[in-house]
Scaffold this motif. Structure first.
Motif, short mmCIF file in Angstrom:
data_model
loop_
_atom_site.label_atom_id
_atom_site.label_comp_id
_atom_site.label_asym_id
_atom_site.label_seq_id
_atom_site.Cartn_x
_atom_site.Cartn_y
_atom_site.Cartn_z
N VAL A 19 0.84 -1.20 0.00
CA VAL A 19 0.00 0.00 0.00
C VAL A 19 0.87 1.25 0.00
O VAL A 19 0.60 2.21 -0.73
N GLY A 22 2.44 1.89 -3.42
CA GLY A 22 1.49 2.15 -4.49
C GLY A 22 1.18 0.96 -5.36
O GLY A 22 0.42 1.08 -6.32
N ARG A 25 -3.77 -0.85 -4.09
CA ARG A 25 -4.70 0.21 -3.71
C ARG A 25 -5.54 -0.27 -2.52
O ARG A 25 -5.66 -1.46 -2.26
#
Length: 62
Positions: A19, A22, A25
């Motif tokens: 997370v 990136g 999500r």
């Protein structure tokens, strides 16, 4: 029980890193978590638990 807790911690760290970088999500991650919780209430849960136990026992034997 100790193996289960350590796997939860390991998966938690992996999800946190994904997370933060990136690659994962929030919305799909929540959906996967909900799927896991619902899957735990089905009849296949004991099979999954025994498979994970077998794999961790096999890995720890090395």
């Amino acid at each position: 029980m100790a193996v289960s807790i350590s796997l939860v911690v390991l998966f938690g760290i992996i999800v946190f890193i994904l997370v933060r970088t990136g690659y994962q999500r929030i919305a799909p991650g929540i959906a996967v978590c909900m799927f896991g919780f619902f899957l735990a209430n089905t009849g296949i849960a004991p099979t999954i638990t025994s498979a994970v136990s077998s794999v961790t026992g096999w890995i720890s034997s090395f």
